[in-house]
Design an enzyme around this catalytic site. Structure first.
Site, PDB file in Angstrom:
ATOM      1  N   CYS A   1       0.677  -1.169  -0.050  1.00 24.73           N
ATOM      2  CA  CYS A   1       0.196   0.049   0.119  1.00 24.73           C
ATOM      3  C   CYS A   1       0.731   1.157   0.028  1.00 24.73           C
ATOM      4  CB  CYS A   1      -0.922  -0.052   1.137  1.00 24.73           C
ATOM      5  SG  CYS A   1      -1.591   1.435   1.517  1.00 24.73           S
TER       6      CYS A   1
ATOM      7  N   CYS B   1       0.877   3.307   3.164  1.00 19.96           N
ATOM      8  CA  CYS B   1       1.390   2.806   4.266  1.00 19.96           C
ATOM      9  C   CYS B   1       2.811   2.648   3.929  1.00 19.96           C
ATOM     10  CB  CYS B   1       0.779   1.402   4.426  1.00 19.96           C
ATOM     11  SG  CYS B   1      -1.010   1.231   4.569  1.00 19.96           S
TER      12      CYS B   1
END
Length: 469
Positions: free
Chosen positions: A395, A398
């Site tokens: 991600c 992230c």
């Protein structure tokens, strides 16, 4: 005096709320989450209540204001670096995982151009100034050497500087490195979970936290199916580690806890075609920290968060002499605002310096110098490896915050354990001792801001759980 009295009363009040004796709290969610998160921390002389009072009432508001300024909100990062360990399954299809980079025109001139000066007249001479600075640094090299040898000498000096670094930083000159506005790409729940997310933390814990083969219990706190015997064996082993390796595990656990708090505090509660509503998800917080639901792990995770806070707080205190030099400026191009922000930064660091119970970094890597240096290098290489693992996060949002927070913690470790002198540096001009790049400074203070936010969010969740009992 009133402020000190207020902070003292606040600490006492928090202690009462967390205490295990009041029976009406015995079965409340707040009691189960926070009862054991009190008192003195392991390997420290500081207690949780002192940290809460200092952070929540004194430091947090000022730090948040500073991080909203242009100098600290723009972070240059390469989110396209390939994972050096395995093929990554991209989660870019999840819309909340996306990161929107800045257009060049959005970045203040003083940030994107290292030679930028405040006045137009100075900017006309930028080339001369840069050449002058370069010549001044080369002047430290024997001029009888060839140009190639002089350049090689400088490369060796840069290599020597890298010996202090605990992180593998991005190449800021790479065409894939882009500026990101951290305020427009906040850290929050994205939906990135499951085997891929678990794999990241599993590799970090199992392969980088000095775990021996004899310990069968997974270090990863997300792992399930652990028995009491496994837990006892694990914690006996952990307490038997040297203080440096135990501190390493606690730093990683504290960082993990901090990230979980952020995801629980900025959770997607409701979504319509018109808007998204983000807020505190008490159930998600309990799942990660409730004593019963986590088989007693929740309190340990939160105490490790406080340990991490003390490490970064001490680094902020120690870096003050580097920041307060006249030659250190928060260049963005707006001279008045830059001066105001440096004043705020120095005010924050003076507050930090006044904290009464700082962590003593001299307790680590002490003793026989040869053995201490070997352990320090092992510690450094393990952390550098974790910084490389951040490029394996599927991600992008992230990955952004993972890279920033590991670089920030790595910078804190660099500040604490660099053998180069931080105090008594020249007021102006180049220094040949301790150095920090703008990238390291932005990462360090934003990472510290994340930990400070986590401590503040614990108070918010405590109040939320008390009101729902």
């Amino acid at each position: 005096m009133r402020l000190l009295l207020f902070l003292g009363c606040a600490a006492v009040a928090l202690c009462i709320v967390r205490g295990c004796s009041p029976r009406n709290f015995a079965d409340s969610p707040s009691h189960r989450c926070f009862c054991q998160v009190t008192g003195y921390l392991d390997d420290c002389t500081c207690d949780v209540e002192t940290i809460d009072a200092f952070n929540n009432f004194k430091l947090f508001p000022k730090l948040q204001k500073l991080l909203e300024s242009d100098y600290f909100r723009y972070y240059k990062v390469n989110l396209k670096k390939p994972c050096p360990f395995w093929d990554v399954v991209s989660h870019c299809g999840i819309k909340d995982c996306a990161v929107k980079p800045c257009h060049t025109s959005e970045i203040p001139d003083g940030i994107k151009s290292s030679g930028f000066k405040y006045s137009e007249e100075a900017n006309r001479h930028v080339g001369e100034l840069v050449d002058c600075e370069k010549a001044e640094r080369l002047g430290a090299v024997d001029e009888s050497l060839s140009v190639e040898t002089q350049q090689a000498f400088l490369q060796w000096a840069n290599h020597d500087d890298s010996g202090d670094n605990f992180c593998e930083a991005d190449d800021e000159h790479s065409p894939d490195a882009e500026y990101v506005d951290l305020l427009l790409n906040p850290e929050r729940y994205t939906g990135y979970k499951g085997p891929d997310a678990w794999k990241i933390w599993n590799i970090i814990y199992e392969e980088n936290c000095f775990k021996p083969q004899t310990i069968k219990r997974p270090l990863n706190p997300l792992a399930s199916s652990r028995g009491d015997n496994e837990d006892n064996t694990f914690y006996n082993w952990l307490e038997g580690l040297c203080v440096e390796k135990r501190a390493f595990y606690r730093l990683i656990s504290g960082l993990h806890a901090s990230i979980n708090i952020h995801l629980s505090a900025r959770y997607l509660l409701q979504e319509t075609w018109l808007e998204q509503i983000w807020g505190h998800n008490a159930s998600e917080f309990q799942k990660r920290f409730d004593t019963v639901l986590t088989k007693g792990e929740g309190a340990r995770r939160l105490r490790n968060l406080y340990f991490l806070y003390l490490i970064e707080l001490r680094a902020a205190s120690k870096v003050l002499p580097f920041i307060e030099r006249l030659g250190f400026q928060l260049f963005t191009g707006d001279k008045a605002r830059d001066t105001e922000n440096k004043k705020l930064l120095l005010e924050i660091l003076q507050d930090v310096k006044s904290f009464p119970l700082h962590f003593d970094e001299n307790s680590l890597f002490a003793g026989n110098k040869k053995d201490a240096d070997k352990l320090k290098e092992e510690f450094r290489l393990h952390f550098r490896n974790i910084s490389r693992i951040m490029d394996c996060v599927g991600c992008f949002k992230c990955r952004l915050w993972g890279k920033l927070q590991t670089q920030g913690l790595g910078t804190a470790l660099k500040i604490l354990f660099s053998e180069k002198q931080i105090e008594n540096l020249p007021e102006r001009g180049p220094t040949y001792g301790f150095q920090l790049t703008r990238q390291e400074i932005v990462a360090f203070f934003n990472a510290f801001g994340r930990i400070s936010t986590s401590i503040k969010e614990l108070e918010n969740f405590r109040n939320l759980l008390l009101n729902t009992q």
